[in-house]
Design a protein around this motif. Structure first.
Motif, PDB file in Angstrom:
ATOM      1  N   SER A 193      -0.423   7.443  -4.105  1.00  0.00           N
ATOM      2  CA  SER A 193       0.072   8.689  -3.506  1.00  0.00           C
ATOM      3  C   SER A 193      -0.071   8.664  -1.990  1.00  0.00           C
ATOM      4  O   SER A 193       0.806   9.129  -1.255  1.00  0.00           O
ATOM      5  CB  SER A 193      -0.689   9.889  -4.074  1.00  0.00           C
ATOM      6  OG  SER A 193      -0.445  10.037  -5.461  1.00  0.00           O
ATOM      7  N   ILE A 194      -1.193   8.099  -1.532  1.00  0.00           N
ATOM      8  CA  ILE A 194      -1.424   8.015  -0.088  1.00  0.00           C
ATOM      9  C   ILE A 194      -0.368   7.130   0.570  1.00  0.00           C
ATOM     10  O   ILE A 194       0.195   7.479   1.621  1.00  0.00           O
ATOM     11  CB  ILE A 194      -2.836   7.480   0.195  1.00  0.00           C
ATOM     12  CG1 ILE A 194      -3.891   8.502  -0.250  1.00  0.00           C
ATOM     13  CG2 ILE A 194      -2.997   7.139   1.672  1.00  0.00           C
ATOM     14  CD1 ILE A 194      -5.316   7.981  -0.173  1.00  0.00           C
ATOM     15  N   VAL A 195      -0.088   5.985  -0.052  1.00  0.00           N
ATOM     16  CA  VAL A 195       0.885   5.051   0.510  1.00  0.00           C
ATOM     17  C   VAL A 195       2.274   5.681   0.560  1.00  0.00           C
ATOM     18  O   VAL A 195       3.026   5.507   1.525  1.00  0.00           O
ATOM     19  CB  VAL A 195       0.913   3.750  -0.314  1.00  0.00           C
ATOM     20  CG1 VAL A 195       2.063   2.862   0.140  1.00  0.00           C
ATOM     21  CG2 VAL A 195      -0.406   2.994  -0.175  1.00  0.00           C
ATOM     22  N   ILE A 200       6.769  11.242  -3.241  1.00  0.00           N
ATOM     23  CA  ILE A 200       6.946  11.454  -4.675  1.00  0.00           C
ATOM     24  C   ILE A 200       5.616  11.902  -5.261  1.00  0.00           C
ATOM     25  O   ILE A 200       4.554  11.635  -4.689  1.00  0.00           O
ATOM     26  CB  ILE A 200       7.430  10.176  -5.399  1.00  0.00           C
ATOM     27  CG1 ILE A 200       6.457   9.012  -5.159  1.00  0.00           C
ATOM     28  CG2 ILE A 200       8.834   9.798  -4.956  1.00  0.00           C
ATOM     29  CD1 ILE A 200       6.829   7.766  -5.926  1.00  0.00           C
ATOM     30  N   ASN A 201       5.677  12.579  -6.380  1.00  0.00           N
ATOM     31  CA  ASN A 201       4.479  13.058  -7.053  1.00  0.00           C
ATOM     32  C   ASN A 201       4.067  12.054  -8.121  1.00  0.00           C
ATOM     33  O   ASN A 201       4.753  11.907  -9.141  1.00  0.00           O
ATOM     34  CB  ASN A 201       4.752  14.430  -7.686  1.00  0.00           C
ATOM     35  CG  ASN A 201       3.516  14.982  -8.395  1.00  0.00           C
ATOM     36  OD1 ASN A 201       2.384  14.645  -8.047  1.00  0.00           O
ATOM     37  ND2 ASN A 201       3.741  15.825  -9.386  1.00  0.00           N
ATOM     38  N   ILE A 202       2.970  11.353  -7.890  1.00  0.00           N
ATOM     39  CA  ILE A 202       2.451  10.385  -8.861  1.00  0.00           C
ATOM     40  C   ILE A 202       1.626  11.153  -9.888  1.00  0.00           C
ATOM     41  O   ILE A 202       0.483  11.522  -9.622  1.00  0.00           O
ATOM     42  CB  ILE A 202       1.595   9.299  -8.183  1.00  0.00           C
ATOM     43  CG1 ILE A 202       2.368   8.638  -7.039  1.00  0.00           C
ATOM     44  CG2 ILE A 202       1.152   8.259  -9.213  1.00  0.00           C
ATOM     45  CD1 ILE A 202       3.586   7.885  -7.463  1.00  0.00           C
ATOM     46  N   THR A 203       2.201  11.432 -11.057  1.00  0.00           N
ATOM     47  CA  THR A 203       1.518  12.221 -12.079  1.00  0.00           C
ATOM     48  C   THR A 203       0.620  11.339 -12.935  1.00  0.00           C
ATOM     49  O   THR A 203       0.642  10.101 -12.832  1.00  0.00           O
ATOM     50  CB  THR A 203       2.544  12.930 -12.978  1.00  0.00           C
ATOM     51  OG1 THR A 203       3.166  11.953 -13.845  1.00  0.00           O
ATOM     52  CG2 THR A 203       3.611  13.640 -12.152  1.00  0.00           C
ATOM     53  N   GLY A 210       1.344  -3.320  -7.433  1.00  0.00           N
ATOM     54  CA  GLY A 210       2.040  -4.016  -6.358  1.00  0.00           C
ATOM     55  C   GLY A 210       1.136  -4.195  -5.170  1.00  0.00           C
ATOM     56  O   GLY A 210      -0.085  -4.016  -5.256  1.00  0.00           O
ATOM     57  N   LEU A 211       1.717  -4.537  -4.057  1.00  0.00           N
ATOM     58  CA  LEU A 211       0.962  -4.753  -2.830  1.00  0.00           C
ATOM     59  C   LEU A 211       1.340  -3.682  -1.824  1.00  0.00           C
ATOM     60  O   LEU A 211       2.524  -3.416  -1.601  1.00  0.00           O
ATOM     61  CB  LEU A 211       1.252  -6.140  -2.262  1.00  0.00           C
ATOM     62  CG  LEU A 211       0.975  -7.318  -3.214  1.00  0.00           C
ATOM     63  CD1 LEU A 211       1.433  -8.617  -2.579  1.00  0.00           C
ATOM     64  CD2 LEU A 211      -0.505  -7.378  -3.560  1.00  0.00           C
ATOM     65  N   THR A 212       0.340  -3.058  -1.218  1.00  0.00           N
ATOM     66  CA  THR A 212       0.624  -1.988  -0.262  1.00  0.00           C
ATOM     67  C   THR A 212       1.292  -2.509   1.010  1.00  0.00           C
ATOM     68  O   THR A 212       1.878  -1.738   1.759  1.00  0.00           O
ATOM     69  CB  THR A 212      -0.677  -1.245   0.119  1.00  0.00           C
ATOM     70  OG1 THR A 212      -1.632  -2.197   0.602  1.00  0.00           O
ATOM     71  CG2 THR A 212      -1.245  -0.532  -1.099  1.00  0.00           C
ATOM     72  N   ASP A 213       1.227  -3.829   1.208  1.00  0.00           N
ATOM     73  CA  ASP A 213       1.908  -4.394   2.375  1.00  0.00           C
ATOM     74  C   ASP A 213       3.221  -5.069   1.974  1.00  0.00           C
ATOM     75  O   ASP A 213       3.805  -5.835   2.724  1.00  0.00           O
ATOM     76  CB  ASP A 213       1.020  -5.401   3.105  1.00  0.00           C
ATOM     77  CG  ASP A 213       0.577  -6.546   2.203  1.00  0.00           C
ATOM     78  OD1 ASP A 213       0.848  -6.478   0.980  1.00  0.00           O
ATOM     79  OD2 ASP A 213      -0.020  -7.502   2.715  1.00  0.00           O
ATOM     80  N   GLY A 251      10.485  -3.213  -1.073  1.00  0.00           N
ATOM     81  CA  GLY A 251       9.382  -4.157  -1.160  1.00  0.00           C
ATOM     82  C   GLY A 251       8.181  -3.789  -0.322  1.00  0.00           C
ATOM     83  O   GLY A 251       7.201  -4.530  -0.282  1.00  0.00           O
ATOM     84  N   SER A 252       8.222  -2.657   0.370  1.00  0.00           N
ATOM     85  CA  SER A 252       7.117  -2.280   1.250  1.00  0.00           C
ATOM     86  C   SER A 252       6.116  -1.354   0.572  1.00  0.00           C
ATOM     87  O   SER A 252       5.085  -1.030   1.143  1.00  0.00           O
ATOM     88  CB  SER A 252       7.664  -1.587   2.498  1.00  0.00           C
ATOM     89  OG  SER A 252       8.327  -0.380   2.157  1.00  0.00           O
ATOM     90  N   LEU A 253       6.417  -0.919  -0.659  1.00  0.00           N
ATOM     91  CA  LEU A 253       5.573   0.036  -1.366  1.00  0.00           C
ATOM     92  C   LEU A 253       5.248  -0.477  -2.759  1.00  0.00           C
ATOM     93  O   LEU A 253       6.004  -1.271  -3.334  1.00  0.00           O
ATOM     94  CB  LEU A 253       6.290   1.391  -1.479  1.00  0.00           C
ATOM     95  CG  LEU A 253       6.600   2.111  -0.165  1.00  0.00           C
ATOM     96  CD1 LEU A 253       7.597   3.228  -0.405  1.00  0.00           C
ATOM     97  CD2 LEU A 253       5.323   2.653   0.459  1.00  0.00           C
ATOM     98  N   PRO A 254       4.132  -0.041  -3.339  1.00  0.00           N
ATOM     99  CA  PRO A 254       3.843  -0.411  -4.727  1.00  0.00           C
ATOM    100  C   PRO A 254       4.944   0.117  -5.655  1.00  0.00           C
ATOM    101  O   PRO A 254       5.595   1.121  -5.362  1.00  0.00           O
ATOM    102  CB  PRO A 254       2.505   0.289  -5.016  1.00  0.00           C
ATOM    103  CG  PRO A 254       1.928   0.587  -3.679  1.00  0.00           C
ATOM    104  CD  PRO A 254       3.077   0.813  -2.760  1.00  0.00           C
ATOM    105  N   SER A 255       5.146  -0.559  -6.753  1.00  0.00           N
ATOM    106  CA  SER A 255       6.112  -0.105  -7.751  1.00  0.00           C
ATOM    107  C   SER A 255       5.466   0.959  -8.629  1.00  0.00           C
ATOM    108  O   SER A 255       4.255   0.936  -8.872  1.00  0.00           O
ATOM    109  CB  SER A 255       6.583  -1.273  -8.609  1.00  0.00           C
ATOM    110  OG  SER A 255       7.207  -2.255  -7.812  1.00  0.00           O
TER     111      SER A 255
END
Length: 339
Positions: A193-195, A200-203, A210-213, A251-255
């Protein structure tokens, strides 16, 4: 024996046969004799992911979604995928490696029934899960096998390594010919959620990996495919690629994935016979964490209630059930009293 008592016996035997058949699925699921080991991913090897299915539509003339085989008659996918295609237009490919032929070990089926979760929200992608019933059963082979599903109460801590597979868009190829695979770590919902910075709302019905980078993850047309984690010798599906990939796929955010363990009751309500194999992750035996599971970063085992090695056939959380003798006995009795 009277006709009435015969009826009672037959009904009871039918229920017992159904029970032993459904829990017996756990002896089949998640085993892959060929695998003794996407964006930023690579080509998969034939037979490594035998539960992977490709959902093809004749209208698009290509694979538009992924899915996973969960027993001989049913495929698990996303609601976003099931809602975007017409049932008569669907062909399910099993045992396929290449988007375009030939695929030596492949079989295909049409779909007789589509069940989308009634609470699916196409705006938030909450409850993004669906079931597809095959037009006829498939035979299990080395290249076609069902995956185990994460049972209710399963917990996937941050850092656990998992694998996502699919024929979706990659950095190098808009439509890769070979099934792609990528190893990615679980990301906690809070950090996810922070990333995403609350875009979006991660319920609780979702999970991230994934990788945060960036560099690795799922993308467009991977929708509906499996996120799996290995525990001992079993592969367990933790997540389903969510339709969110359609909006966040650089590709810059976790799936983001649908959390499978939240839907054990719903799945079992829809699939009455030969229910999928559900296994709890992580698995504890006599207060000891199964050290062959893929969670090497955990050093402190939390307190859990004492358990025995006796399989719990009602919770669906035992990794191995040996009910064939009971099944055989019930079958023989049914042949005698229930012609």
């Amino acid at each position: 024996m009277t006709m009435s008592s015969n009826t009672v016996v037959c009904v009871a035997l039918a229920l017992l046969l159904s029970l032993t058949g459904s829990v017996g699925q756990q002896d089949v699921c998640g085993q892959n004799s060929l695998n003794t080991r996407i964006i930023g991913g690579g080509d998969a090897i034939e037979g490594f992911w035998p539960w992977q299915v490709g959902i093809y539509t004749s209208r698009s003339n290509t694979i538009v979604c992924g899915g996973s085989l969960i027993n001989k008659d049913w495929v698990l996918t996303s609601a976003g995928c099931s809602n975007s295609i017409n049932r008569p237009d669907i062909i399910i490919y099993l045992g396929r490696l290449k988007r375009f032929g030939p695929n030596t070990h492949e079989v295909n089926r049409t779909v007789s029934r589509v069940i989308t979760h009634p609470n699916y929200n196409s705006s938030t992608f909450d409850n993004d899960i669906a079931l597809l019933q095959l037009s006829s059963s498939v035979d299990f082979t080395a290249h076609i096998k069902p995956v185990c599903l994460a049972a209710a109460g399963s917990e996937f801590d941050e850092g656990i390594q998992s694998w996502v597979t699919g024929w979706g868009v990659t950095e190098s190829y808009p439509f890769p010919d070979t099934l792609q695979e990528a190893e990615i770590p679980i990301v906690s919902n809070n950090n996810c959620s922070i990333v995403y910075n609350n875009r979006i709302n991660i319920t609780d019905n979702m999970m991230c990996a994934g990788l945060t980078d960036g560099a690795k993850g799922s993308c467009l047309y991977d929708n509906g495919g499996p996120l799996v984690t290995k525990q001992s010798s079993r592969w367990i599906q933790a997540g389903i690629v969510s339709g969110i990939v359609s909006e966040y796929c650089d590709g810059s955010l976790p799936s983001v994935f649908t959390r499978v363990s939240k839907y054990q009751d719903w799945i079992n309500t829809q699939i009455v016979n030969n229910q999928p194999g559900f296994i709890t992750f992580p698995y504890y035996n006599n207060n000891t964490l199964d050290t062959t599971s893929s969670i090497p970063h955990i050093t402190d085992v939390p307190d859990v209630p004492d358990v025995t090695d006796v399989p719990d056939i009602f919770s669906g959380s035992s990794p191995s059930l040996h009910l064939f003798p009971f099944y055989l006995t019930f079958t023989i009795i049914s042949l005698i009293f229930c012609p």
